[in-house]
Design an enzyme around this catalytic site. Structure first.
Site, PDB file in Angstrom:
ATOM      1  N   LYS A 124       0.830  -1.207   0.000  1.00 42.91           N
ATOM      2  CA  LYS A 124       0.000   0.000   0.000  1.00 42.91           C
ATOM      3  C   LYS A 124       0.864   1.256   0.000  1.00 42.91           C
ATOM      4  O   LYS A 124       0.473   2.284  -0.565  1.00 42.91           O
ATOM      5  CB  LYS A 124      -0.929   0.007   1.219  1.00 42.91           C
ATOM      6  CG  LYS A 124      -1.917  -1.137   1.284  1.00 42.91           C
ATOM      7  CD  LYS A 124      -2.821  -1.182   0.071  1.00 42.91           C
ATOM      8  CE  LYS A 124      -2.696  -2.454  -0.687  1.00 42.91           C
ATOM      9  NZ  LYS A 124      -3.531  -2.530  -1.896  1.00 42.91           N
ATOM     10  N   ARG A 137       3.721  13.376 -14.529  1.00 47.51           N
ATOM     11  CA  ARG A 137       3.333  13.338 -15.945  1.00 47.51           C
ATOM     12  C   ARG A 137       2.310  14.423 -16.273  1.00 47.51           C
ATOM     13  O   ARG A 137       1.746  14.439 -17.355  1.00 47.51           O
ATOM     14  CB  ARG A 137       2.769  11.965 -16.289  1.00 47.51           C
ATOM     15  CG  ARG A 137       3.789  10.834 -16.159  1.00 47.51           C
ATOM     16  CD  ARG A 137       3.122   9.481 -16.222  1.00 47.51           C
ATOM     17  NE  ARG A 137       2.498   9.251 -17.525  1.00 47.51           N
ATOM     18  CZ  ARG A 137       1.446   8.473 -17.720  1.00 47.51           C
ATOM     19  NH1 ARG A 137       0.877   7.864 -16.690  1.00 47.51           N
ATOM     20  NH2 ARG A 137       0.951   8.316 -18.926  1.00 47.51           N
ATOM     21  N   LYS A 139      -0.735  14.886 -15.155  1.00 48.20           N
ATOM     22  CA  LYS A 139      -2.095  14.383 -15.322  1.00 48.20           C
ATOM     23  C   LYS A 139      -2.868  14.630 -14.028  1.00 48.20           C
ATOM     24  O   LYS A 139      -3.423  13.698 -13.424  1.00 48.20           O
ATOM     25  CB  LYS A 139      -2.072  12.898 -15.679  1.00 48.20           C
ATOM     26  CG  LYS A 139      -1.438  12.609 -17.033  1.00 48.20           C
ATOM     27  CD  LYS A 139      -1.508  11.146 -17.383  1.00 48.20           C
ATOM     28  CE  LYS A 139      -0.912  10.874 -18.757  1.00 48.20           C
ATOM     29  NZ  LYS A 139      -1.705  11.478 -19.852  1.00 48.20           N
ATOM     30  N   GLN A 142      -6.379  13.368 -13.026  1.00 46.97           N
ATOM     31  CA  GLN A 142      -6.583  12.008 -12.527  1.00 46.97           C
ATOM     32  C   GLN A 142      -6.340  11.896 -11.020  1.00 46.97           C
ATOM     33  O   GLN A 142      -6.591  10.847 -10.427  1.00 46.97           O
ATOM     34  CB  GLN A 142      -5.670  11.044 -13.286  1.00 46.97           C
ATOM     35  CG  GLN A 142      -5.990  10.978 -14.763  1.00 46.97           C
ATOM     36  CD  GLN A 142      -5.167   9.923 -15.491  1.00 46.97           C
ATOM     37  OE1 GLN A 142      -4.661   8.983 -14.894  1.00 46.97           O
ATOM     38  NE2 GLN A 142      -5.026  10.090 -16.797  1.00 46.97           N
ATOM     39  N   HIS A 150      -8.590   6.658  -1.627  1.00 45.32           N
ATOM     40  CA  HIS A 150      -8.398   5.210  -1.701  1.00 45.32           C
ATOM     41  C   HIS A 150      -6.974   4.819  -1.316  1.00 45.32           C
ATOM     42  O   HIS A 150      -6.760   3.945  -0.475  1.00 45.32           O
ATOM     43  CB  HIS A 150      -8.718   4.725  -3.116  1.00 45.32           C
ATOM     44  CG  HIS A 150      -8.438   3.279  -3.330  1.00 45.32           C
ATOM     45  ND1 HIS A 150      -7.412   2.837  -4.132  1.00 45.32           N
ATOM     46  CD2 HIS A 150      -9.025   2.158  -2.833  1.00 45.32           C
ATOM     47  CE1 HIS A 150      -7.395   1.510  -4.130  1.00 45.32           C
ATOM     48  NE2 HIS A 150      -8.353   1.072  -3.353  1.00 45.32           N
ATOM     49  N   TYR A 187      -3.732  -4.588 -16.742  1.00 49.29           N
ATOM     50  CA  TYR A 187      -4.335  -3.619 -17.668  1.00 49.29           C
ATOM     51  C   TYR A 187      -3.415  -2.412 -17.835  1.00 49.29           C
ATOM     52  O   TYR A 187      -3.138  -1.969 -18.963  1.00 49.29           O
ATOM     53  CB  TYR A 187      -5.703  -3.180 -17.151  1.00 49.29           C
ATOM     54  CG  TYR A 187      -6.275  -2.008 -17.918  1.00 49.29           C
ATOM     55  CD1 TYR A 187      -7.024  -2.214 -19.074  1.00 49.29           C
ATOM     56  CD2 TYR A 187      -6.058  -0.702 -17.496  1.00 49.29           C
ATOM     57  CE1 TYR A 187      -7.533  -1.145 -19.790  1.00 49.29           C
ATOM     58  CE2 TYR A 187      -6.561   0.373 -18.194  1.00 49.29           C
ATOM     59  CZ  TYR A 187      -7.306   0.151 -19.344  1.00 49.29           C
ATOM     60  OH  TYR A 187      -7.799   1.228 -20.060  1.00 49.29           O
ATOM     61  N   GLN A 211     -13.843  -4.030  -9.712  1.00 42.89           N
ATOM     62  CA  GLN A 211     -13.622  -3.469  -8.379  1.00 42.89           C
ATOM     63  C   GLN A 211     -14.918  -3.446  -7.563  1.00 42.89           C
ATOM     64  O   GLN A 211     -14.911  -3.743  -6.366  1.00 42.89           O
ATOM     65  CB  GLN A 211     -13.028  -2.065  -8.511  1.00 42.89           C
ATOM     66  CG  GLN A 211     -11.604  -2.078  -9.048  1.00 42.89           C
ATOM     67  CD  GLN A 211     -11.097  -0.686  -9.360  1.00 42.89           C
ATOM     68  OE1 GLN A 211     -11.769   0.110 -10.016  1.00 42.89           O
ATOM     69  NE2 GLN A 211      -9.896  -0.384  -8.910  1.00 42.89           N
TER      70      GLN A 211
END
Length: 280
Positions: A124, A137, A139, A142, A150, A187, A211
């Site tokens: 974790k 990056r 991003k 996101q 989470h 993935y 999930q």
């Protein structure tokens, strides 16, 4: 009259002393909550403030090689964690047999199961890099509440469970989550290899379904424990059930916003526009 802070400190010290385990306390990050809380604070500060500020006027990092290696590691490590459940033949039996009946378990098996949870806890911590990579990056879109919550809460809750609440219930939860991570990081690994592999990612939409199914299975398992009269800790059951229920709601809300609304919007757009938007 003692201050609130002194009462909290005194109660915490009593709790820690009652849960002292020389073996567990010798493991990295387990003796005190200070390291894990420091990691959590540093993580939140970097991904929410410092990181975006540092990257504001800089080009995004090209981390393709690093991300491929990272995802491959996560797949292999998650597979290894899943395999640990079957290392002792009696571990699975204890989940639904001896432990459920409240019978004492083998000390060697208990130590082994605790070490599995510790490795899960370490995983974790490593998974916090998911968010760090997003920031580097550029991003930032996101870096959502769901994503940060989470990752952050899983690390903290796993430490709390291992330190104060550890029993056999967490083994099934960790096994199921590690199995899902094998699929999830597979993935991500394929996606990181490049556009030529996009044709193999037709199952992207089902990632969230996987999930959600995971959380539903967890809740069924947790609710079955008191229904079967298992003599496992009810506080641990409620601890897990509450956290899983929150995740189920958040991921279901994400799925609704990401896919249900998109489908409705797409149905209101002329066919030619839909095809063009898919090509972009």
């Amino acid at each position: 009259m003692p201050s609130l802070m002194s009462v909290v400190i005194e109660n915490y010290n009593e709790l820690v002393e009652s849960k002292t385990d020389p073996i567990m306390d010798s493991w990295l990050f387990m003796k005190s909550p200070v390291p894990v809380i420091s990691i959590l604070v540093a993580y939140l500060y970097f991904v929410l403030k410092l990181g975006p500020q540092l990257m504001a006027n800089r080009p995004a990092f090209n981390l393709k090689g690093v991300i491929i290696a990272y995802n491959a590691y996560q797949v292999l490590f998650s597979l290894w964690l899943c395999g640990q459940v079957f290392y002792f033949k009696s571990v699975i039996f204890q989940l639904f047999g001896q432990s459920c009946r409240g019978e004492s378990t083998n000390g060697e098996v208990n130590t082994f199961m605790a070490s599995c949870v510790w490795w899960y806890f370490i995983s974790k911590i490593v998974e916090l890099l998911d968010t760090v990579f997003f920031v580097l990056r550029k991003k930032q879109s996101q870096v959502t509440f769901l994503h940060v919550y989470h990752h952050g809460i899983m690390m903290l809750f796993t430490w709390i469970y291992l330190k104060f609440l550890s029993d056999e219930q967490g083994l099934f939860i960790g096994f199921l989550n590690s199995f899902v991570h094998v699929i999830m990081y597979s993935y991500y690994l394929i996606a990181a290899l490049g556009p030529q592999y996009q044709k193999y990612l037709w199952w992207k939409k089902y990632m969230t379904w996987i999930q959600l199914t995971q959380f539903c299975i967890m809740l069924v398992y947790l609710f079955s424990i008191p229904m079967m009269g298992c003599k496992l800790s009810k506080s641990v059951t409620f601890f897990f059930a509450g956290n899983v229920a929150i995740f189920l709601y958040l991921f279901a809300d994400f799925y609704r916003k990401a896919y249900t609304k998109k489908s409705k919007n797409a149905s209101s757009i002329p066919n030619g526009c839909v095809k063009a938007s898919k090509l972009e």
